[in-house]
Design an enzyme around this catalytic site. Structure first.
Site, PDB file in Angstrom:
ATOM      1  N   PHE A  33      84.620 -69.047  94.172  1.00 39.98           N
ATOM      2  CA  PHE A  33      84.107 -69.567  95.560  1.00 39.98           C
ATOM      3  C   PHE A  33      83.480 -70.904  95.086  1.00 39.98           C
ATOM      4  O   PHE A  33      82.827 -71.253  93.928  1.00 39.98           O
ATOM      5  CB  PHE A  33      83.019 -68.993  96.177  1.00 39.98           C
ATOM      6  CG  PHE A  33      83.640 -67.695  96.943  1.00 39.98           C
ATOM      7  CD1 PHE A  33      84.263 -67.661  98.147  1.00 39.98           C
ATOM      8  CD2 PHE A  33      83.640 -66.352  96.227  1.00 39.98           C
ATOM      9  CE1 PHE A  33      84.818 -66.512  98.899  1.00 39.98           C
ATOM     10  CE2 PHE A  33      84.074 -65.214  96.952  1.00 39.98           C
ATOM     11  CZ  PHE A  33      84.635 -65.395  98.224  1.00 39.98           C
ATOM     12  N   GLU A  34      83.985 -72.239  95.914  1.00 46.23           N
ATOM     13  CA  GLU A  34      83.778 -73.487  95.139  1.00 46.23           C
ATOM     14  C   GLU A  34      82.228 -73.804  95.022  1.00 46.23           C
ATOM     15  O   GLU A  34      82.104 -74.853  94.120  1.00 46.23           O
ATOM     16  CB  GLU A  34      84.233 -74.457  96.187  1.00 46.23           C
ATOM     17  CG  GLU A  34      83.610 -74.745  97.500  1.00 46.23           C
ATOM     18  CD  GLU A  34      84.787 -75.678  98.303  1.00 46.23           C
ATOM     19  OE1 GLU A  34      85.203 -75.371  99.230  1.00 46.23           O
ATOM     20  OE2 GLU A  34      84.524 -76.957  98.030  1.00 46.23           O
TER      21      GLU A  34
END
Lengths: 323, 256
Positions: free
Chosen positions: B52-53
């Site tokens: 996840f970024e």
């Protein structure tokens, strides 16, 4: 270096990395108590027309208490690095934003931001410069490295680059095209953390988003913290410090400082109030009513917590999920 | 027993999940990719590593994340770092799959999530912007686009090229300086599964969804699709997929 393409977007903050070095040279290294109210912190360090940045993203660990205070004081003509959701939505809805370096402003699962649409489509926000999330964070990283730009391989070949202020050059080593991302030095950064001491040494639990880079790219940094801890605690576990005190100008004690968003390991997000904002922000009247109830009509964060309801806040704490 | 009933979101999630092999890294954004990754972990890909970024790596998606920065994006994960680490991990070739969406897609898989209309500012309609999409589309090896299928979305040319697909065709990504051998891999739409023809990099029909004809796909696409002689058919969601999706992935019915 051969410049192949230049983004059309203007630099909305002048790029002078030596000036930033001189600023940092003058910044005090003295351990002084910086604990103050959000009212004092914002009135002392945030000013009309300043370039402001916030961290983190979505509904998570956003500096909501500080942003509500900026809105309450009506600091206007702001230039913003726009990688946010709930907090930037408030600034846009209050009509305080003049230029935007935007990556993403939307409400994630709740859809597009009405406040963004209104402010940008009407031309009220005068300039919009595009970036990717990686792009804007690397801009902070360049500033934190003390260099005017860093080369990256994002944004190439797109309108995102065309409407940014990045440049494409030929790499002097390999001949490949690379995208140069200019450093971004913030006038003021706002970061909400789990713990800080009175001097500004700060800790974050869970993911650190871009707090490391942004804190080091800010001329002025206001920290709000869920908990104020003793410096002895900081010194015992220095490995946990993500922001050392000398970067920090003000420390604000703000339990539930990310509300209606969440704080990892401490409280869940307030789904009901978030939905309330999404609905309210669909109309001018709704927006004003919300801002009046939660911002203009309350004196400070303590009173905000009363308006939201202490029991309700406690239930968000009780709902927090384990590790 | 008849076919189990399902809605179009459930179908998208199941078909997207099937594209994810075990033991790969996958960049997951808000919404359907989260559900697809969770379903894949519970079906055939227990060792899928969601990335996840904002820093979450390797979460066990027991509970569905509602935002890309929330605690469920690193629940029982292997690391919780920050956005630079994640984007740089993709930049150095460590992220196998990316998931993307958008308001518009063109024949080369270029995506728009920035504005609608001819003018950048002030625009007719302002959309959220790139977010991490441009980085995902630039840096991951294989990108899977999930999108509703109609003529408003499948357009000959996007109003604004937010996220790179194959740009103008073969060789264009490399010419622009993007990493070689990367790019869009599949399009999972409400009507079909599509890929990109090797020689032209144009979108090609691979398989239609249950009950959908090739003609319907063509009629709902605003540009000429490559349609091979043999087009497959996607299996509908199985009873097991639907059970896991409804009872384990999204029991609160946040998305489905």
């Amino acid at each position: 270096m051969n410049v192949i393409e230049s983004g059309l977007g203007e630099l909305t903050q002048p790029l002078d990395i030596d000036e930033f070095r001189r600023w940092n040279r003058e910044k005090s290294r003295v351990l002084v108590d910086k604990l103050m109210t959000e009212e004092e912190a914002v009135s002392r360090f945030v000013y009309d027309g300043c370039y402001l940045g916030t961290e983190l993203y979505g509904t998570v660990r956003c500096p909501m208490t500080l942003v509500r205070e900026v809105v309450r004081q009506g600091k206007k003509d702001l230039r913003l690095a726009g990688q946010g959701v709930t907090e930037l939505d408030l600034l846009l809805a209050a009509g305080l934003v003049k230029t935007l370096d935007i990556t993403y402003i939307g409400l994630e699962v709740f859809g597009t931001s009405r406040a963004l649409r209104q402010a940008v489509e009407s031309g009220q926000v005068e300039k919009v410069v595009e970036w990717s999330n990686g792009g804007i964070t690397w801009r902070f990283k360049a500033a934190s490295m003390g260099v005017p730009f860093i080369p990256v391989r994002s944004m190439l070949g797109t309108d995102t680059l065309r409407y940014s202020s990045a440049k494409v050059v030929e790499c002097p080593f390999t001949g490949q095209k690379v995208c140069l991302i200019p450093a971004l030095v913030l006038d003021v950064g706002l970061i909400h953390v789990h713990q800080a001491d009175r001097y500004g040494n700060a800790r974050i639990e869970g993911i650190s988003g871009f707090a490391f880079e942004m804190s080091r790219a800010s001329k002025r940094l206001i920290i709000s913290a869920e908990e104020i801890v003793d410096t002895e605690e900081i010194r015992r576990y220095p490995d946990r410090t993500i922001i050392p005190y000398y970067l920090v100008d003000a420390v604000v004690h703000a339990p539930f400082g990310s509300h209606p968003g969440e704080m990892v390991y401490l409280y869940e997000r307030d789904e009901e109030q978030l939905r309330g904002w999404v609905e309210a922000s669909q109309t001018v009247e709704g927006t004003q009513a919300y801002l009046h109830k939660y911002v203009y009509g309350v004196a400070d964060h303590e009173q905000y917590m009363d308006v939201v309801g202490r029991d309700r806040l406690a239930s968000l704490k009780a709902a927090v999920e384990g590790r | 027993m008849g076919e189990p009933a399902y809605n179009s979101t459930e179908l998208l999630i199941c078909i997207a999940a099937r594209q994810m092999p075990d033991s790969v890294t996958a960049f997951i954004g808000t919404g359907i990719p989260m559900l697809a990754a969770s379903l894949a972990q519970k079906m055939h890909a227990p060792n899928l590593v969601p990335v996840f970024e904002f820093g979450g790596t390797g979460a066990q998606l027991k509970k569905l994340p509602r935002a890309v920065g929330e605690s469920r994006t690193f629940y029982r994960g292997v690391a919780a770092s920050g956005i630079c680490d994640i984007m740089e991990t993709a930049a150095r070739g460590f992220v196998d799959y990316g998931f993307l969406g958008g308001a518009q897609i063109d024949p080369y898989g270029n995506l728009n999530s920035t504005i609608i209309g001819p003018q950048h500012h002030p625009p007719k309609v302002r959309l959220p912007g790139s977010g991490g999409a441009n980085d995902v589309g630039s840096l991951c090896w294989r990108n899977i686009i999930i999108i509703r299928h109609d003529k408003r979305r499948f357009v000959p040319q996007v109003d604004f090229l937010t996220t790179p697909g194959y740009l103008t065709g073969p060789g264009a990504r490399e010419d622009a300086g993007l990493p070689p051998d990367s790019g869009p891999y599949r399009v999972v739409s409400t009507l079909a599964l599509l890929d990109f023809e090797q020689d032209t990099k144009r979108m090609r029909l691979l398989a239609t969804n249950p009950g959908v004809t090739v003609k319907q796909v063509i009629e709902n696409t605003g540009f000429e699709l490559v349609v091979p002689d043999r087009v497959g058919q996607n299996e509908p969601p199985s009873a097991e997929e639907l059970r896991i999706l409804r009872e384990e992935v999204d029991p609160e019915r946040f998305y489905i």
